[in-house]
Design an enzyme around this catalytic site. Structure first.
Site, PDB file in Angstrom:
ATOM      1  N   ASP A  74       0.830  -1.204   0.000  1.00  0.00           N
ATOM      2  CA  ASP A  74       0.000   0.000   0.000  1.00  0.00           C
ATOM      3  C   ASP A  74       0.869   1.260   0.000  1.00  0.00           C
ATOM      4  O   ASP A  74       2.048   1.224   0.380  1.00  0.00           O
ATOM      5  CB  ASP A  74      -0.969   0.018   1.196  1.00  0.00           C
ATOM      6  CG  ASP A  74      -0.280  -0.006   2.550  1.00  0.00           C
ATOM      7  OD1 ASP A  74       0.754  -0.670   2.677  1.00  0.00           O
ATOM      8  OD2 ASP A  74      -0.777   0.658   3.483  1.00  0.00           O
ATOM      9  N   GLU A 139       0.003  -0.834   5.839  1.00  0.00           N
ATOM     10  CA  GLU A 139       1.101  -0.300   6.645  1.00  0.00           C
ATOM     11  C   GLU A 139       0.970   1.199   6.779  1.00  0.00           C
ATOM     12  O   GLU A 139       1.205   1.776   7.824  1.00  0.00           O
ATOM     13  CB  GLU A 139       2.448  -0.656   6.015  1.00  0.00           C
ATOM     14  CG  GLU A 139       3.623  -0.545   6.979  1.00  0.00           C
ATOM     15  CD  GLU A 139       4.213   0.855   7.090  1.00  0.00           C
ATOM     16  OE1 GLU A 139       4.915   1.129   8.070  1.00  0.00           O
ATOM     17  OE2 GLU A 139       3.969   1.680   6.196  1.00  0.00           O
TER      18      GLU A 139
HETATM   19 ZN   LIG Z   1       6.821   2.226   3.997  1.00  0.00          ZN
END
Ligand SMILES: [Zn+2]
Length: 383
Positions: A74, A139
């Site tokens: 992501d 994340e």
């Molecule tokens: Zn990163």
């Protein structure tokens, strides 16, 4: 068969996987890894609330030790697309630079991992152990259903990893300068002081909370938490906002609020910090309300075999002897370190999260060679 890391990075950037969207990115990685013989488990996780997240655990081989590369597909939003000189999701290469959101953080590094594995396998054959990848799509967001979910799932299955390299962009300016072996913890405190509202001309009928708030904050600002440790800078408390919202100059307000953030080293855990802060406030006296939000505890992988392997592999390719660092924000290594030694090494982070994120193609190729060198050293028979 080997996989071209630059072409793979371009394909990944063309998936606009802004958290929590996957946009096909996990599938691109899984396809590449399956072509190398990996078994891929795609996990959709949503157990901690929020939108469902695509995650991937891939493993080649069944033996021990199990060496793991970790990372995230992501990316943060592109921001003002008109301000970019190139389409942030086109994955173009111009003047030797790979451009686009995620080039540095961290699709370039993911592609380097896969490229490195393909070259390692072509050259050395299957490892005496296993290679795995732990890839999350959560994340950059709240990290609720990402690496933590994958690790829970792995624990439930008895799936173990023995060493991990996380590919976050660790180098401030030049590839090869910095390996991260830990991170500071982060927590935010919210302080509320209440009084009784009233007319400034009749203070005896009111109770102004602001002098108390100021004294409490001054005590926090005066705290010396520690002087740093072997691998960490001193812990730091920073007052980040003071809010009263009182527009009237003839009114004593009923309430004042403030927030402060603490970045703390391995002297403390968050509970010890909370006790310290409450002690400092109680010494001033008066009533207050205090709550904490802990983003991550501090952690350290003391320099050992894994850090040395990465250091040697970096030096062999770049000629630089990288320094160990624990600076910067937090990362998913805060979850992984509970399972095995983890160090972080990736690309140059100068443009991460910015307009015109980009990395030199030469750095992706060098990182591929570094990761290959890590595998070679990790699985060397003499170890
Ligand atoms: Zn990163």
């Amino acid at each position: 068969m080997t996989i071209d890391p630059v072409a793979l990075a371009q394909t990944l950037i063309r998936c606009p996987s802004v958290t929590p969207a996957d946009a096909g990115a996990i599938g691109v990685l899984a396809d590449a890894l399956e072509s190398l013989g990996f078994c891929c488990e795609r996990l959709i996780s949503e157990e901690r609330g929020g939108p469902p997240i695509s995650n991937l655990y891939a493993r080649l081989g069944a033996g021990k030790p199990n060496f793991c590369f970790a990372g995230h597909t992501d990316v943060v939003p592109a921001g003002d697309i008109a301000a970019w000189t190139a389409d942030p999701f086109a994955g173009a290469v111009r003047d030797g630079m790979l451009q686009g959101r995620g080039a540095a953080d961290m699709k370039g590094a993911l592609a380097a991992m896969v490229g490195a594995i393909s070259i390692y396998l072509a050259k050395s054959g299957p490892p005496s152990g296993s290679i795995s990848l732990l890839i999350t799509g959560d994340e950059e967001g709240r990290a609720l259903n990402g690496t933590r979910s994958l690790l829970d799932w792995m624990s439930a299955k008895g799936e173990r990893i023995d060493a991990c390299v996380l590919g976050e962009p660790t180098n401030p300016e030049r590839l090869g300068s910095t390996i991260k072996i830990g991170r500071r913890g982060s927590m935010t405190g919210r302080l509320v002081v209440r009084g009784t509202q009233g007319h400034v001309a009749y203070p005896q009928l009111a109770d102004n909370p602001l002098p108390r708030l100021v004294r409490l904050l001054a005590a926090l600002d005066d705290l010396t938490l520690d002087n740093g440790t072997a691998h960490f800078d001193p812990s730091n408390l920073e007052i980040v906002t003071i809010d009263v919202g009182n527009a009237a100059t003839n009114v004593i307000p009923a309430k004042g609020e403030a927030a402060f953030n603490i970045r703390f080293n391995d002297t403390y855990d968050s509970a010890a910090i909370e006790a310290l802060v409450r002690g400092a406030l109680d010494a001033i006296g008066g009533s207050y309300e205090l709550s904490f939000d802990v983003t991550g505890e501090s952690f350290l992988t003391p320099p050992g075999p894994l850090a040395r392997i990465v250091k040697d592999a970096v030096e062999a390719v770049t000629g630089l002897r990288p320094a160990y660092s624990t600076t910067g924000g937090t990362s998913d290594a805060r979850f992984i370190h509970r399972h095995c030694p983890v160090v972080e090494f990736g690309l140059v982070g100068q443009t991460m999260h910015k307009i015109d994120e980009q990395v030199p193609v030469a750095d992706i190729l060098a990182l591929t060679e570094i990761y290959r060198g890590v595998l070679e050293r990790y699985f060397a028979p003499s170890r």
